[in-house]
Design a protein around this motif. Structure first.
Motif: not given
Length: 192
Positions: A1-29
């Protein structure tokens, strides 16, 4: 998990926090970003289809990348006039119909010893593509009505002078003419 709270969204490239994360093909949205690229419907693990790095609902994926042509409809009894222009698909234009009457054999067929030559295109007909009709071997793609271009089968075929026709065109061109010989049951036609 990179610094700044979470993975980057595969669509909007903003930080994805655990409560709103959906994973698909190894990417977070984000849940709100996990949408079909075409119709913008919400997706889940049962409705998502991935092509390269793009996500689609199964219906849009099928229209854009699935098989095309007769028999690949949208389901039981559906008829769709959608040719996929909204998906960037260019519909195929039907090829120009060419009548037969060309007796020349191809040099390729003479060189490699194929004895069957298609009467429509004058090219060699090999076993994998051979259709027999009216005493000749035809390519599957050439086995069409000389008048309307409709695909034929051995049961829907009528021939005249080495040319093949569907039964409808044969009847119109070579059948009886005059009063009482119309298009169907009870129809009358006036021919001049």
């Amino acid at each position: 998990m990179p610094l700044g709270g979470g993975n980057k969204c595969g669509c909007c490239q903003k930080t994805v926090y655990f409560a709103e994360e959906v994973q698909c093909e190894g990417r977070s949205f984000h849940r709100s970003c996990f949408l079909c690229m075409v119709c913008r419907k919400n997706l889940d693990s049962t409705t998502v289809a991935v092509h390269e790095n793009e996500i689609y609902c199964k219906a849009c994926y099928g229209k854009k990348y699935g098989p095309k042509g007769y028999g690949y409809g949208g389901g039981a009894g559906t008829l769709s006039m959608d040719k996929g222009e909204s998906l960037g698909i260019k519909p195929e234009e039907p090829q120009e119909h060419r009548p037969t009457n060309n007796p020349n054999t191809s040099k390729f067929a003479q060189k490699f010893g194929s004895s069957d030559v298609c009467p429509r295109c004058s090219k060699a007909v090999y076993a994998a593509e051979k259709v027999i009709g009216a005493g000749n071997a035809w390519h599957k793609g050439c086995f069409r009505c000389a008048k309307c271009g409709k695909g034929l089968e051995s049961t829907t075929l009528a021939d005249k002078d080495g040319e093949i026709f569907c039964k409808g065109c044969y009847a119109k061109s070579f059948g009886p003419k005059g009063f009482g010989y119309g298009q169907g049951a009870g129809a009358l036609s006036h021919t001049q």
